[in-house]
Enzyme design. Sequence first.
Site, PDB file in Angstrom:
ATOM      1  N   ASP A   8       0.911  -1.214  -0.056  1.00  0.00           N
ATOM      2  CA  ASP A   8      -0.097  -0.032  -0.061  1.00  0.00           C
ATOM      3  C   ASP A   8       0.719   1.292   0.125  1.00  0.00           C
ATOM      4  O   ASP A   8       1.695   1.458   0.792  1.00  0.00           O
ATOM      5  CB  ASP A   8      -1.050  -0.136   1.216  1.00  0.00           C
ATOM      6  CG  ASP A   8      -2.002  -0.922   0.881  1.00  0.00           C
ATOM      7  OD1 ASP A   8      -2.085  -1.843   0.203  1.00  0.00           O
ATOM      8  OD2 ASP A   8      -2.975  -1.104   1.932  1.00  0.00           O
ATOM      9  N   ASP A 130     -15.172  -2.756  -1.831  1.00  0.00           N
ATOM     10  CA  ASP A 130     -14.863  -2.477  -0.367  1.00  0.00           C
ATOM     11  C   ASP A 130     -16.213  -2.189   0.448  1.00  0.00           C
ATOM     12  O   ASP A 130     -17.047  -1.502  -0.017  1.00  0.00           O
ATOM     13  CB  ASP A 130     -14.109  -1.177  -0.465  1.00  0.00           C
ATOM     14  CG  ASP A 130     -12.968  -1.648  -1.141  1.00  0.00           C
ATOM     15  OD1 ASP A 130     -12.179  -2.482  -1.517  1.00  0.00           O
ATOM     16  OD2 ASP A 130     -12.308  -0.407  -1.913  1.00  0.00           O
TER      17      ASP A 130
END
Length: 239
Positions: A8, A130
């Site tokens: 990330d 998500d």
Amino acid sequence: MILYPAIDLKDGQAVRLLRGEMEQATVFNDDPADQARVFVKAGAEWLHLVDLNGAFAGRPVNADAVEAILAACPGTPAQLGGGIRDMSTIEGWLEKGLARVILGTVAVEDPELVRAAARAFPGRIAVGIDARDGRVATRGWAEETEVEATDLARRFEDAGVAAIIYTDIDRDGAMGGPNVPATEALARAVGIPVIASGGVSSLADLIALRDTGVIAGAISGRALYDGKLDLREALAALA
């Protein structure tokens, strides 16, 4: 089942967030390309990259870091999500060597773009879903919708997307284990391969996901950085 180590990216560094909160970022490596090499040396078959700044900005922000990772690991396919919201950005990333791009926010806001991209680039478009409590969140998880995760996945059943990456936001970075029942239910509801994300923090988690028989992959980040999950051991177990 494929294990995807996660990198990330925030401000050019490899970080992990807690439940998607940008202020809850822990820096694990100042050199994301070096981190990618570590994962590949351990045997990673794929890399999962997220441009966190890009997810909020709506455009690529950590492009230099992504390109450095691609240059450092030319033989390992990588998928990227975060801030990819138009066809020119999709095309640009695929031309630069990404194996797959992940479309999240636009899957809700512009589903026809997802369909068009999947037609134009077969096998190279994934949908990122998500969710909190089963409902989809967009724009870096900052905006919650009333769209159910399973309903969104079904909209792309005939679109030709390569995979769905399903993240349970409340599990992400929390080291509490993935939401196996919800992920399995989603995988059984659609014919698209589903990749689990959020909370994958032990070998037992990976085995539980694999043993559903319907989950195609799993993404893990913090557990690999913290040493709670050994990548070589995990890959050997899954093999």
